[in-house]
Scaffold this motif. Sequence first.
Motif, PDB file in Angstrom:
ATOM      1  N   LEU A  82      34.956  29.015  48.634  1.00  0.00           N
ATOM      2  CA  LEU A  82      36.370  29.419  49.078  1.00  0.00           C
ATOM      3  C   LEU A  82      36.197  31.057  48.726  1.00  0.00           C
ATOM      4  O   LEU A  82      37.369  31.876  49.524  1.00  0.00           O
ATOM      5  N   GLU A  83      35.326  31.732  48.768  1.00  0.00           N
ATOM      6  CA  GLU A  83      35.547  33.151  48.992  1.00  0.00           C
ATOM      7  C   GLU A  83      36.404  33.957  48.240  1.00  0.00           C
ATOM      8  O   GLU A  83      37.102  34.715  48.903  1.00  0.00           O
ATOM      9  N   ILE A  84      36.877  33.039  47.372  1.00  0.00           N
ATOM     10  CA  ILE A  84      38.551  34.155  46.326  1.00  0.00           C
ATOM     11  C   ILE A  84      37.367  35.020  44.903  1.00  0.00           C
ATOM     12  O   ILE A  84      36.378  34.695  44.449  1.00  0.00           O
ATOM     13  N   PRO A  85      38.318  36.298  45.122  1.00  0.00           N
ATOM     14  CA  PRO A  85      37.343  37.442  44.360  1.00  0.00           C
ATOM     15  C   PRO A  85      37.479  37.039  42.436  1.00  0.00           C
ATOM     16  O   PRO A  85      38.967  36.472  42.195  1.00  0.00           O
ATOM     17  N   PHE A  86      37.059  37.291  41.586  1.00  0.00           N
ATOM     18  CA  PHE A  86      36.966  37.488  40.419  1.00  0.00           C
ATOM     19  C   PHE A  86      37.398  38.599  40.160  1.00  0.00           C
ATOM     20  O   PHE A  86      36.190  40.038  39.971  1.00  0.00           O
ATOM     21  N   ILE A  87      37.987  38.661  39.288  1.00  0.00           N
ATOM     22  CA  ILE A  87      38.562  40.150  37.901  1.00  0.00           C
ATOM     23  C   ILE A  87      39.115  39.518  36.769  1.00  0.00           C
ATOM     24  O   ILE A  87      39.129  38.713  36.632  1.00  0.00           O
ATOM     25  N   ASN A  88      38.367  40.358  36.301  1.00  0.00           N
ATOM     26  CA  ASN A  88      38.434  40.787  34.784  1.00  0.00           C
ATOM     27  C   ASN A  88      40.004  41.196  34.468  1.00  0.00           C
ATOM     28  O   ASN A  88      40.874  42.182  35.118  1.00  0.00           O
ATOM     29  N   ILE A  89      40.843  40.492  33.934  1.00  0.00           N
ATOM     30  CA  ILE A  89      41.632  40.381  33.075  1.00  0.00           C
ATOM     31  C   ILE A  89      42.225  42.694  32.785  1.00  0.00           C
ATOM     32  O   ILE A  89      43.171  42.968  33.121  1.00  0.00           O
ATOM     33  N   LEU A  90      41.274  43.071  32.430  1.00  0.00           N
ATOM     34  CA  LEU A  90      41.591  45.040  31.780  1.00  0.00           C
ATOM     35  C   LEU A  90      41.532  45.391  33.999  1.00  0.00           C
ATOM     36  O   LEU A  90      41.808  46.254  33.860  1.00  0.00           O
ATOM     37  N   GLU A  91      40.621  44.646  34.655  1.00  0.00           N
ATOM     38  CA  GLU A  91      40.444  45.335  35.812  1.00  0.00           C
ATOM     39  C   GLU A  91      41.825  45.462  36.664  1.00  0.00           C
ATOM     40  O   GLU A  91      41.315  46.079  37.882  1.00  0.00           O
ATOM     41  N   LEU A  92      42.657  44.304  36.151  1.00  0.00           N
ATOM     42  CA  LEU A  92      43.767  43.933  37.295  1.00  0.00           C
ATOM     43  C   LEU A  92      44.884  45.254  37.087  1.00  0.00           C
ATOM     44  O   LEU A  92      44.647  44.782  38.783  1.00  0.00           O
ATOM     45  N   PRO A  93      45.189  45.631  36.705  1.00  0.00           N
ATOM     46  CA  PRO A  93      45.993  47.275  36.903  1.00  0.00           C
ATOM     47  C   PRO A  93      45.145  47.995  38.350  1.00  0.00           C
ATOM     48  O   PRO A  93      46.228  48.334  39.408  1.00  0.00           O
ATOM     49  N   ASN A  94      43.789  48.198  38.316  1.00  0.00           N
ATOM     50  CA  ASN A  94      44.014  49.003  39.320  1.00  0.00           C
ATOM     51  C   ASN A  94      42.792  48.115  40.739  1.00  0.00           C
ATOM     52  O   ASN A  94      42.052  49.245  41.784  1.00  0.00           O
TER      53      ASN A  94
END
Length: 381
Positions: free
Chosen positions: A74-86
């Motif tokens: 599905l090629e959906i990127p993963f991000i850590n919750i702490l990285e969300l703002p940027n």
Amino acid sequence: MSENFIKMVSEIHNERYLMQTHNLIANKIPCGIFIGFYPQSNISDNIRYLKNEGVNLTCICTLGEIRGLDIEDLEIPFINILELPNSEFKPLQMLCFNEIFDSIFREYFLNFGIDMLSVSDIVNMEMLYDNCIKNLPQLYEVYKMLPDKESQKAFLGAIKGGITGRVSDYNFAPEPQYFLTGFLPVEGDIAIDGGAYDGSTSRDFAMQGAQVYAFEMDAENYKKCLPCAEKFGFTIENLGLSNQEGQEFYFSGDTASRKGIGNLIGNFIDLDTYVNKKDLPCVDYIKLDIEGAELDMLHGAAKTIARWKPKMAISAYHKPEDLWTLALYIKSIRPDYEFKFRHYKIDCTNYTLNDAERNVLRQLGLSYFLPSGCEKVLYCR
């Protein structure tokens, strides 16, 4: 009919869960998937389903590494919750699968203009909507019984939030659950605590000078309660409160233990019979949190309620129909009852969450109070 009630009916029609998902798809609104403390075993299937339905999934937001997800294609990127703002993948709507425990993160997402929506079973959500529409006359009867604006707001919010899946539709009360001023046992009262669990509520009532009779059907919970009962001087019975005396099957699930399912056998009693057996001079107060058996218990306490009109605090969220059946039944026994309605966040300070999970919340600047569709209380006096 009340303007506010009519407004709520219009809103649940236009904003119910099915309409919201249609809007997300039609307008290609950027959505994230949030995976919180307790990922579901079928989370890969759920993500794949949303993607195939046309939901614009821009990211999967996590608290850390997630293993076992079969969605690489599905090629959906993963991000850590702490990285969300940027993050360049920041969504406008965050979707979650665990309605209760994921909602504790809602305040964090709101800081960045992202609201949270519980992604529930569309069929069940539509059934809930249909059930409420079918029972609007009864809901309105209960609404008219609520004399104060806080009760009315909480009641309408409980209906709407349950149908939309949005925590933002609920109205939460500030005081501790069951402790609304004017609806408490006082010194010398005989108090019934239905669903004692570990005895903490019975303890609080006993510390106010009440003579407490606590009931816990689950054998394991009963054992947890014994030291508290001995220390604070209240009576604990390994009995469930029901509409009649006898034995029934029950499921043992810590705070979610309930009768009518499971393979364990428990002993039950109706309050009218218990009062006679113990020769109680009166009953001044009743608190109930018995996982969906509240109406059964009230049927078994009809004589007690009619005779003494005890103050009551009754959980009104285990079944959708609790929002109207409980108050209407009580009113049929004693038309002179006054009602109030409140909705509470779950206090996880010393409950449910482990140390590692509390540390995550501290790191994100979040409280241990969990907003959910649970913990609705009908007060009576």
